[in-house]
Design an enzyme around this catalytic site. Sequence first.
Site, short mmCIF file in Angstrom:
data_model
loop_
_atom_site.label_atom_id
_atom_site.label_comp_id
_atom_site.label_asym_id
_atom_site.label_seq_id
_atom_site.Cartn_x
_atom_site.Cartn_y
_atom_site.Cartn_z
N GLY A 24 0.87 -1.29 0.02
CA GLY A 24 0.00 0.02 0.05
C GLY A 24 0.64 1.20 -0.04
N GLY A 25 2.26 1.07 -0.10
CA GLY A 25 3.11 2.19 0.14
C GLY A 25 2.99 2.95 -1.27
N THR A 26 3.13 2.07 -2.32
CA THR A 26 3.08 2.67 -3.67
C THR A 26 1.96 2.58 -4.78
N GLY A 27 1.99 3.01 -5.96
CA GLY A 27 1.28 2.60 -7.13
C GLY A 27 -0.27 2.36 -6.82
N ARG A 48 7.99 -3.63 2.38
CA ARG A 48 9.12 -3.75 2.77
C ARG A 48 9.91 -2.55 3.45
N ASP A 74 7.59 -8.13 5.51
CA ASP A 74 7.80 -8.86 4.13
C ASP A 74 6.93 -9.84 4.15
N SER A 114 17.00 -16.98 -13.41
CA SER A 114 17.55 -18.05 -12.39
C SER A 114 16.44 -18.67 -11.70
N TYR A 156 -3.80 -12.30 -17.12
CA TYR A 156 -3.02 -13.59 -17.64
C TYR A 156 -2.93 -14.55 -16.66
N PRO A 197 -6.50 -6.27 -13.19
CA PRO A 197 -6.45 -5.10 -14.21
C PRO A 197 -5.59 -5.23 -15.30
C1 HXC Z 1 16.17 -11.46 -15.00
C2 HXC Z 1 16.26 -10.49 -12.94
C3 HXC Z 1 15.78 -9.42 -13.38
C4 HXC Z 1 15.64 -9.24 -14.78
C5 HXC Z 1 15.91 -9.21 -11.35
N1 HXC Z 1 16.36 -10.43 -11.45
N2 HXC Z 1 15.89 -8.53 -12.23
N3 HXC Z 1 16.42 -11.74 -13.57
N4 HXC Z 1 15.80 -10.23 -15.56
N5 HXC Z 1 15.25 -8.17 -15.28
C6 HXC Z 1 16.78 -11.56 -10.75
C7 HXC Z 1 18.13 -11.23 -9.90
O1 HXC Z 1 19.27 -11.46 -10.87
C8 HXC Z 1 17.91 -12.06 -8.72
O2 HXC Z 1 18.40 -13.38 -9.25
C9 HXC Z 1 16.57 -12.04 -8.33
O3 HXC Z 1 16.03 -11.64 -9.59
C10 HXC Z 1 15.75 -11.13 -7.25
O4 HXC Z 1 16.58 -9.87 -7.46
P1 HXC Z 1 16.98 -8.70 -6.56
O5 HXC Z 1 17.02 -7.60 -7.18
O6 HXC Z 1 18.24 -9.32 -5.69
O7 HXC Z 1 15.72 -9.14 -5.37
P2 HXC Z 1 14.81 -7.91 -4.73
O8 HXC Z 1 15.55 -6.56 -4.26
O9 HXC Z 1 14.14 -8.88 -3.77
O10 HXC Z 1 13.73 -7.49 -5.81
C11 HXC Z 1 12.50 -8.32 -6.09
C12 HXC Z 1 12.17 -8.15 -7.52
C13 HXC Z 1 12.23 -6.35 -7.60
C14 HXC Z 1 10.85 -8.77 -7.61
C15 HXC Z 1 13.22 -8.56 -8.64
O11 HXC Z 1 11.56 -6.19 -9.05
C16 HXC Z 1 11.01 -5.93 -6.92
O12 HXC Z 1 11.35 -5.55 -5.75
N6 HXC Z 1 9.87 -5.76 -7.01
C17 HXC Z 1 8.50 -5.19 -6.38
C18 HXC Z 1 7.61 -4.36 -7.13
C19 HXC Z 1 7.16 -4.80 -8.50
O13 HXC Z 1 7.91 -5.77 -8.74
N7 HXC Z 1 6.34 -4.29 -9.05
C20 HXC Z 1 5.59 -4.63 -10.43
C21 HXC Z 1 4.30 -5.07 -10.04
S1 HXC Z 1 3.38 -5.10 -11.58
P3 HXC Z 1 19.81 -14.09 -8.91
O14 HXC Z 1 19.57 -15.55 -9.29
O15 HXC Z 1 20.73 -13.20 -9.58
O16 HXC Z 1 19.73 -14.25 -7.40
C22 HXC Z 1 2.83 -6.15 -12.22
C23 HXC Z 1 1.78 -6.07 -13.22
C24 HXC Z 1 1.54 -7.12 -14.22
O17 HXC Z 1 2.73 -7.25 -11.55
C25 HXC Z 1 0.47 -6.79 -15.32
C26 HXC Z 1 0.65 -5.41 -16.05
C27 HXC Z 1 -0.10 -5.32 -17.31
P1 NAP Z 2 4.14 -1.50 -7.46
O1 NAP Z 2 3.81 0.22 -7.00
O2 NAP Z 2 5.58 -1.86 -7.70
O3 NAP Z 2 3.62 -2.25 -5.91
C1 NAP Z 2 4.09 -3.36 -5.42
C2 NAP Z 2 4.05 -3.13 -4.08
O4 NAP Z 2 4.39 -4.40 -3.49
C3 NAP Z 2 5.25 -2.16 -3.66
O5 NAP Z 2 4.54 -1.36 -2.70
C4 NAP Z 2 6.22 -3.12 -2.93
O6 NAP Z 2 6.45 -2.23 -1.83
C5 NAP Z 2 5.15 -4.10 -2.58
N1 NAP Z 2 5.98 -5.56 -2.20
C6 NAP Z 2 6.81 -6.06 -3.07
N2 NAP Z 2 7.35 -7.08 -2.44
C7 NAP Z 2 7.00 -7.39 -1.55
C8 NAP Z 2 7.23 -8.01 -0.01
N3 NAP Z 2 8.11 -9.04 -0.26
N4 NAP Z 2 6.80 -7.91 1.17
C9 NAP Z 2 5.79 -6.73 1.09
N5 NAP Z 2 5.36 -5.77 0.25
C10 NAP Z 2 6.13 -6.07 -1.16
O7 NAP Z 2 3.17 -2.08 -8.48
P2 NAP Z 2 1.53 -1.54 -8.87
O8 NAP Z 2 1.63 -1.42 -10.38
O9 NAP Z 2 1.06 -0.62 -8.26
O10 NAP Z 2 1.13 -3.11 -8.63
C11 NAP Z 2 0.03 -3.46 -7.53
C12 NAP Z 2 -0.66 -4.72 -7.98
O11 NAP Z 2 -1.27 -4.63 -9.18
C13 NAP Z 2 0.30 -5.74 -8.01
O12 NAP Z 2 -0.36 -6.96 -7.48
C14 NAP Z 2 0.46 -5.92 -9.63
O13 NAP Z 2 0.54 -7.60 -9.95
C15 NAP Z 2 -1.09 -5.63 -9.79
N6 NAP Z 2 -1.04 -5.27 -11.39
C16 NAP Z 2 -0.90 -4.09 -11.81
C17 NAP Z 2 -0.92 -3.79 -13.07
C18 NAP Z 2 -0.46 -2.33 -13.72
O14 NAP Z 2 -0.49 -2.11 -14.67
N7 NAP Z 2 0.03 -1.64 -12.74
C19 NAP Z 2 -1.80 -4.50 -13.77
C20 NAP Z 2 -2.06 -5.84 -13.31
C21 NAP Z 2 -1.83 -5.80 -12.20
P3 NAP Z 2 8.00 -2.82 -1.15
O15 NAP Z 2 9.10 -2.81 -2.26
O16 NAP Z 2 8.41 -1.38 -0.43
O17 NAP Z 2 8.16 -3.96 -0.59
#
Ligand code: HXC
Ligand code: NAP
Length: 292
Positions: A24-27, A48, A74, A114, A156, A197
């Site tokens: 809930g902190g972002t997006g 986190r 987490d 990986s 998806y 969404p």
């Molecule tokens: C291949 C990758 C990579 C990339 C990271 N990794 N990015 N591998 N291609 N682009 C690998 C790293 O090498 C590592 O593996 C592992 O992933 C973990 O990476 P870290 O950076 O160490 O982990 P961490 O800091 O915990 O970050 C987790 C994360 C990061 C998921 C990778 O993206 C994150 O914090 N995301 C949170 C927010 C987020 O993703 N929001 C988007 C949601 S939107 P190795 O093997 O090297 O250790 C969504 C919308 C969908 O879901 C639909 C849209 C229409």
């Molecule tokens: P976002 O801003 O990156 O939101 C993801 C949030 O999850 C961040 O606040 C992140 O905060 C938190 N998070 C990630 N790992 C976590 C962990 N291990 N523990 C606790 N919190 C964690 O992206 P968003 O676009 O708003 O996405 C929100 C949701 O909508 C997601 O479920 C995504 O799959 C879904 N969605 C988004 C879209 C789109 O177009 N935006 C489309 C379809 C579905 P910290 O990094 O601080 O932990």
Amino acid sequence: MLDTSKLMLNKGSLNGHVIIVTGGGTGLGKTMAHCFSQLGAKVSIWGRRKDVLENTASEIEKLTGTKVLPLSCDVRNYDEIENALNLCISELGEISGLVNNAAGNFISPTERISHRAFDIIIDIVLKGSKNCILALGNYWIKNKKQGNVLSITTTYATTGSGYVVPSAAAKAGLLAITKSLAVEWAKYNIRFNTISPGPFPTKGAWDRLFPEILREKLDFTNKIPLKRVGEHYELANLASFLMSEFSSFINGEEIIIDGGEWLKGAGEFNFLDMISNDEWTEIEAIVRNAKS
Ligand code: HXC
Ligand code: NAP
């Protein structure tokens, strides 16, 4: 920030509600938290990064005048979830709802990911949501309280998608949990729904799924019949309806909000919207002539 003039429910519609929003902190999580707070709910936002959560909480509180509790945890660690839940109950009182919104995701050919990275996405999205559902569910069942769980999935989750395979697998699992528990835990007065969404601009998603280099090459709004991405208030309105009593007979549903995007990809002949009127005239003549 959310445009509160576009909210569909009246102020006070969520009075008495206490809702946890993971991520809930972002997006979109921040948008939903703001909306619930604007409608009168006390909200706890989990994630986190403590500083991000604290900034969001004070920003929303200033705008709505309603308590927002930031809790750093987490979702992958069950113990951290139980601690956060206990803190939440002691600070805000009885919890009425959970929004499973926290997620991790990035685009990549699957052979470049990986096994650790694959696990990380599954752990955040599927296991993290499972942890929150089990902790909250057991609390509701033990205390004989009704509950409401909304999970944010994606279109998806049903169709699958290349280049986001760990996310597709995890969201499909979350959808299966939703549909299963909607039936099993209805006897405890706990209901479950998901919102799937299409693209809604957020920094988290755009940086990882639609980076600049791709946006320069592809206009992905072409994939969407309404030719635009979603606006945050549109998702917030749907989420607030599903968290409110107005939706109390909706249980086990996946509600898609994507401007018709996935259907366009699925319909056999939908690609024909590229044919001009003149070309249709020519095609019609040929098709009418097919018998001869
Ligand atoms: C291949 C990758 C990579 C990339 C990271 N990794 N990015 N591998 N291609 N682009 C690998 C790293 O090498 C590592 O593996 C592992 O992933 C973990 O990476 P870290 O950076 O160490 O982990 P961490 O800091 O915990 O970050 C987790 C994360 C990061 C998921 C990778 O993206 C994150 O914090 N995301 C949170 C927010 C987020 O993703 N929001 C988007 C949601 S939107 P190795 O093997 O090297 O250790 C969504 C919308 C969908 O879901 C639909 C849209 C229409
Ligand atoms: P976002 O801003 O990156 O939101 C993801 C949030 O999850 C961040 O606040 C992140 O905060 C938190 N998070 C990630 N790992 C976590 C962990 N291990 N523990 C606790 N919190 C964690 O992206 P968003 O676009 O708003 O996405 C929100 C949701 O909508 C997601 O479920 C995504 O799959 C879904 N969605 C988004 C879209 C789109 O177009 N935006 C489309 C379809 C579905 P910290 O990094 O601080 O932990």
